[in-house]
Design a protein around this motif. Sequence first.
Motif, PDB file in Angstrom:
ATOM      1  N   GLN A   1       0.845  -1.196   0.000  1.00  0.00           N
ATOM      2  CA  GLN A   1       0.000   0.000   0.000  1.00  0.00           C
ATOM      3  C   GLN A   1       0.876   1.240   0.000  1.00  0.00           C
ATOM      4  OE1 GLN A   1      -2.579  -0.975   3.421  1.00  0.00           O
ATOM      5  NE2 GLN A   1      -4.287  -0.951   2.008  1.00  0.00           N
ATOM      6  N   ASN A   2       0.236   2.393  -0.130  1.00  0.00           N
ATOM      7  CA  ASN A   2       0.922   3.692  -0.149  1.00  0.00           C
ATOM      8  C   ASN A   2       1.808   3.858  -1.374  1.00  0.00           C
ATOM      9  OD1 ASN A   2      -0.213   4.791   2.102  1.00  0.00           O
ATOM     10  ND2 ASN A   2       1.672   4.949   3.270  1.00  0.00           N
ATOM     11  N   GLN A   3       1.571   3.088  -2.421  1.00  0.00           N
ATOM     12  CA  GLN A   3       2.377   3.270  -3.621  1.00  0.00           C
ATOM     13  C   GLN A   3       1.838   4.383  -4.499  1.00  0.00           C
ATOM     14  OE1 GLN A   3       3.364  -0.291  -5.710  1.00  0.00           O
ATOM     15  NE2 GLN A   3       4.146  -1.321  -3.900  1.00  0.00           N
ATOM     16  N   ASN A   4       0.661   4.859  -4.194  1.00  0.00           N
ATOM     17  CA  ASN A   4       0.176   6.079  -4.834  1.00  0.00           C
ATOM     18  C   ASN A   4      -0.701   6.810  -3.831  1.00  0.00           C
ATOM     19  OD1 ASN A   4      -2.822   5.464  -5.341  1.00  0.00           O
ATOM     20  ND2 ASN A   4      -1.819   3.678  -6.265  1.00  0.00           N
ATOM     21  N   SER A   5      -0.925   8.088  -4.072  1.00  0.00           N
ATOM     22  CA  SER A   5      -1.590   8.939  -3.090  1.00  0.00           C
ATOM     23  C   SER A   5      -3.017   8.499  -2.811  1.00  0.00           C
ATOM     24  CB  SER A   5      -1.575  10.397  -3.576  1.00  0.00           C
ATOM     25  OG  SER A   5      -2.232  10.518  -4.825  1.00  0.00           O
ATOM     26  N   ASN A   6      -3.656   7.832  -3.745  1.00  0.00           N
ATOM     27  CA  ASN A   6      -5.036   7.394  -3.541  1.00  0.00           C
ATOM     28  C   ASN A   6      -5.152   6.320  -2.467  1.00  0.00           C
ATOM     29  OD1 ASN A   6      -5.992   9.119  -5.557  1.00  0.00           O
ATOM     30  ND2 ASN A   6      -5.680   7.578  -7.166  1.00  0.00           N
ATOM     31  N   ASP A   7      -4.050   5.625  -2.197  1.00  0.00           N
ATOM     32  CA  ASP A   7      -4.060   4.552  -1.200  1.00  0.00           C
ATOM     33  C   ASP A   7      -3.756   5.046   0.209  1.00  0.00           C
ATOM     34  OD1 ASP A   7      -4.643   2.661  -3.083  1.00  0.00           O
ATOM     35  OD2 ASP A   7      -2.553   2.082  -3.409  1.00  0.00           O
ATOM     36  N   ASN A   8      -3.352   6.301   0.353  1.00  0.00           N
ATOM     37  CA  ASN A   8      -2.833   6.771   1.633  1.00  0.00           C
ATOM     38  C   ASN A   8      -3.819   6.633   2.775  1.00  0.00           C
ATOM     39  OD1 ASN A   8      -0.361   7.374   0.545  1.00  0.00           O
ATOM     40  ND2 ASN A   8      -0.720   9.575   0.405  1.00  0.00           N
ATOM     41  N   ASP A   9      -5.044   7.103   2.568  1.00  0.00           N
ATOM     42  CA  ASP A   9      -6.029   7.077   3.644  1.00  0.00           C
ATOM     43  C   ASP A   9      -6.368   5.652   4.038  1.00  0.00           C
ATOM     44  OD1 ASP A   9      -6.083   9.816   3.673  1.00  0.00           O
ATOM     45  OD2 ASP A   9      -7.930  10.008   2.491  1.00  0.00           O
ATOM     46  N   ARG A  10      -6.571   4.785   3.073  1.00  0.00           N
ATOM     47  CA  ARG A  10      -6.914   3.400   3.355  1.00  0.00           C
ATOM     48  C   ARG A  10      -5.754   2.704   4.053  1.00  0.00           C
ATOM     49  NH1 ARG A  10     -10.258  -0.740   1.520  1.00  0.00           N
ATOM     50  NH2 ARG A  10      -9.828  -2.536   2.872  1.00  0.00           N
ATOM     51  N   ALA A  11      -4.539   2.956   3.584  1.00  0.00           N
ATOM     52  CA  ALA A  11      -3.373   2.331   4.193  1.00  0.00           C
ATOM     53  C   ALA A  11      -3.222   2.757   5.645  1.00  0.00           C
ATOM     54  CB  ALA A  11      -2.114   2.681   3.406  1.00  0.00           C
ATOM     55  N   GLN A  12      -3.431   4.048   5.911  1.00  0.00           N
ATOM     56  CA  GLN A  12      -3.307   4.537   7.273  1.00  0.00           C
ATOM     57  C   GLN A  12      -4.360   3.909   8.183  1.00  0.00           C
ATOM     58  OE1 GLN A  12      -0.892   6.177   8.382  1.00  0.00           O
ATOM     59  NE2 GLN A  12      -1.533   6.994  10.367  1.00  0.00           N
ATOM     60  N   GLN A  13      -5.581   3.768   7.682  1.00  0.00           N
ATOM     61  CA  GLN A  13      -6.650   3.148   8.465  1.00  0.00           C
ATOM     62  C   GLN A  13      -6.331   1.685   8.756  1.00  0.00           C
ATOM     63  OE1 GLN A  13     -10.228   3.775   6.192  1.00  0.00           O
ATOM     64  NE2 GLN A  13     -10.265   5.972   6.557  1.00  0.00           N
ATOM     65  N   ASP A  14      -5.858   0.964   7.750  1.00  0.00           N
ATOM     66  CA  ASP A  14      -5.527  -0.454   7.931  1.00  0.00           C
ATOM     67  C   ASP A  14      -4.379  -0.616   8.915  1.00  0.00           C
ATOM     68  OD1 ASP A  14      -7.492  -1.054   6.121  1.00  0.00           O
ATOM     69  OD2 ASP A  14      -6.130  -1.503   4.459  1.00  0.00           O
ATOM     70  N   ARG A  15      -3.409   0.250   8.803  1.00  0.00           N
ATOM     71  CA  ARG A  15      -2.257   0.174   9.703  1.00  0.00           C
ATOM     72  C   ARG A  15      -2.678   0.453  11.146  1.00  0.00           C
ATOM     73  NH1 ARG A  15       2.528   4.636   9.978  1.00  0.00           N
ATOM     74  NH2 ARG A  15       3.953   3.563  11.394  1.00  0.00           N
ATOM     75  N   GLU A  16      -3.497   1.469  11.348  1.00  0.00           N
ATOM     76  CA  GLU A  16      -3.952   1.799  12.697  1.00  0.00           C
ATOM     77  C   GLU A  16      -4.794   0.678  13.292  1.00  0.00           C
ATOM     78  OE1 GLU A  16      -5.926   5.534  12.331  1.00  0.00           O
ATOM     79  OE2 GLU A  16      -4.057   6.689  12.133  1.00  0.00           O
ATOM     80  N   GLN A  17      -5.605   0.029  12.461  1.00  0.00           N
ATOM     81  CA  GLN A  17      -6.406  -1.094  12.950  1.00  0.00           C
ATOM     82  C   GLN A  17      -5.511  -2.251  13.389  1.00  0.00           C
ATOM     83  OE1 GLN A  17      -9.487  -2.470  10.288  1.00  0.00           O
ATOM     84  NE2 GLN A  17      -9.774  -4.384  11.406  1.00  0.00           N
ATOM     85  N   THR A  18      -4.498  -2.557  12.598  1.00  0.00           N
ATOM     86  CA  THR A  18      -3.558  -3.617  12.956  1.00  0.00           C
ATOM     87  C   THR A  18      -2.802  -3.268  14.228  1.00  0.00           C
ATOM     88  OG1 THR A  18      -3.288  -4.291  10.645  1.00  0.00           O
ATOM     89  CG2 THR A  18      -1.531  -4.903  12.180  1.00  0.00           C
ATOM     90  N   GLN A  19      -2.374  -2.033  14.338  1.00  0.00           N
ATOM     91  CA  GLN A  19      -1.673  -1.561  15.538  1.00  0.00           C
ATOM     92  C   GLN A  19      -2.544  -1.723  16.771  1.00  0.00           C
ATOM     93  OE1 GLN A  19       0.643   2.306  15.558  1.00  0.00           O
ATOM     94  NE2 GLN A  19      -1.132   2.987  16.722  1.00  0.00           N
ATOM     95  N   ASN A  20      -3.805  -1.348  16.648  1.00  0.00           N
ATOM     96  CA  ASN A  20      -4.730  -1.448  17.766  1.00  0.00           C
ATOM     97  C   ASN A  20      -4.958  -2.901  18.163  1.00  0.00           C
ATOM     98  OD1 ASN A  20      -6.658  -0.081  19.605  1.00  0.00           O
ATOM     99  ND2 ASN A  20      -8.206  -1.191  18.432  1.00  0.00           N
ATOM    100  N   GLU A  21      -5.102  -3.777  17.189  1.00  0.00           N
ATOM    101  CA  GLU A  21      -5.328  -5.201  17.470  1.00  0.00           C
ATOM    102  C   GLU A  21      -4.098  -5.827  18.125  1.00  0.00           C
ATOM    103  OE1 GLU A  21      -6.348  -6.692  13.651  1.00  0.00           O
ATOM    104  OE2 GLU A  21      -8.448  -6.027  13.749  1.00  0.00           O
ATOM    105  N   GLN A  22      -2.913  -5.422  17.686  1.00  0.00           N
ATOM    106  CA  GLN A  22      -1.695  -5.969  18.280  1.00  0.00           C
ATOM    107  C   GLN A  22      -1.583  -5.604  19.752  1.00  0.00           C
ATOM    108  OE1 GLN A  22       1.444  -6.183  14.497  1.00  0.00           O
ATOM    109  NE2 GLN A  22       1.591  -4.493  15.942  1.00  0.00           N
ATOM    110  N   PHE A  23      -1.832  -4.324  20.059  1.00  0.00           N
ATOM    111  CA  PHE A  23      -1.708  -3.904  21.447  1.00  0.00           C
ATOM    112  C   PHE A  23      -2.818  -4.506  22.294  1.00  0.00           C
ATOM    113  CE2 PHE A  23      -2.412  -0.967  25.017  1.00  0.00           C
ATOM    114  CZ  PHE A  23      -1.181  -1.127  25.637  1.00  0.00           C
ATOM    115  N   ALA A  24      -4.026  -4.581  21.747  1.00  0.00           N
ATOM    116  CA  ALA A  24      -5.136  -5.179  22.490  1.00  0.00           C
ATOM    117  C   ALA A  24      -4.817  -6.609  22.881  1.00  0.00           C
ATOM    118  CB  ALA A  24      -6.415  -5.130  21.656  1.00  0.00           C
TER     119      ALA A  24
END
Length: 269
Positions: A148-171
Amino acid sequence: MPTTRPPNYYAILGISPTASTNQIRDAYKRAALKTHPDRVAADAPDRAERTRKFQLVNDAYYTLSDPLRRREYDEQRKIFGVGADYVPPSSASSSWGGSTTSGGSGGMPGGFDNTSDPFAEADAGAGGAGTSPASQAFSWAWNFFTKQNQNSNDNDRAQQDREQTQNEQFADVFEEMLREEGMAEPDGTNRPTNKFWSLLGGISGGALGFIVANVPGLLAGAVAGNRLGAIRDAKGKSVYAVFQELPQDDKARLLTQLAAKVFSHTVGI
């Protein structure tokens, strides 16, 4: 594919490149509790720095906790010459907590050494300071492994997916640590036990007010009678879900108190 060298994720977690799976998980617990942004108030001046460090800690765990991702990452480290001779700090110091070791291997391939800050090194690869918006959004691990993040259109989705994974890992590790301390049910629900509610009630009256206000039919007498745990358990929420619902100031106090009371044997705070 990323064109920049990967961060030294082993140094970010303070472990050896030969660390076992269990050692990686234990190191993630320590680093996540050290850097979690909810350890401070929402308007704290160091919250942005904590947020960025917490992101990098989670990137490190995402990469190293999976054998396939770890193998691919190690290949990239070899290509770029990143931290090949990294020696983890002693128990009295930390490569990511502000202290440095006096010994070590000195200069290492790729410009890393035991006295450098692996977080700063990671953000150098992101092209800016760690608290800048561009750097905050950058993740070598996420870009490399998810493409992801290989073009600007993916930025928002990539950030959301990353934050969700981060949250699940810490949980996952948050609830594991509370289960070990008898503060979350061991039956797979991870619901708060009375021990958790007792601790919460002892440190944060504001949090109790929030809980009372959000549980239909709950009276102040239920709190005084230590029946809050049983009532809240009926709602079916895990201990981490309850934690996330607390007001920010109470989350900050609770997380700090939990770290001091529950995890002092694991984390130097």
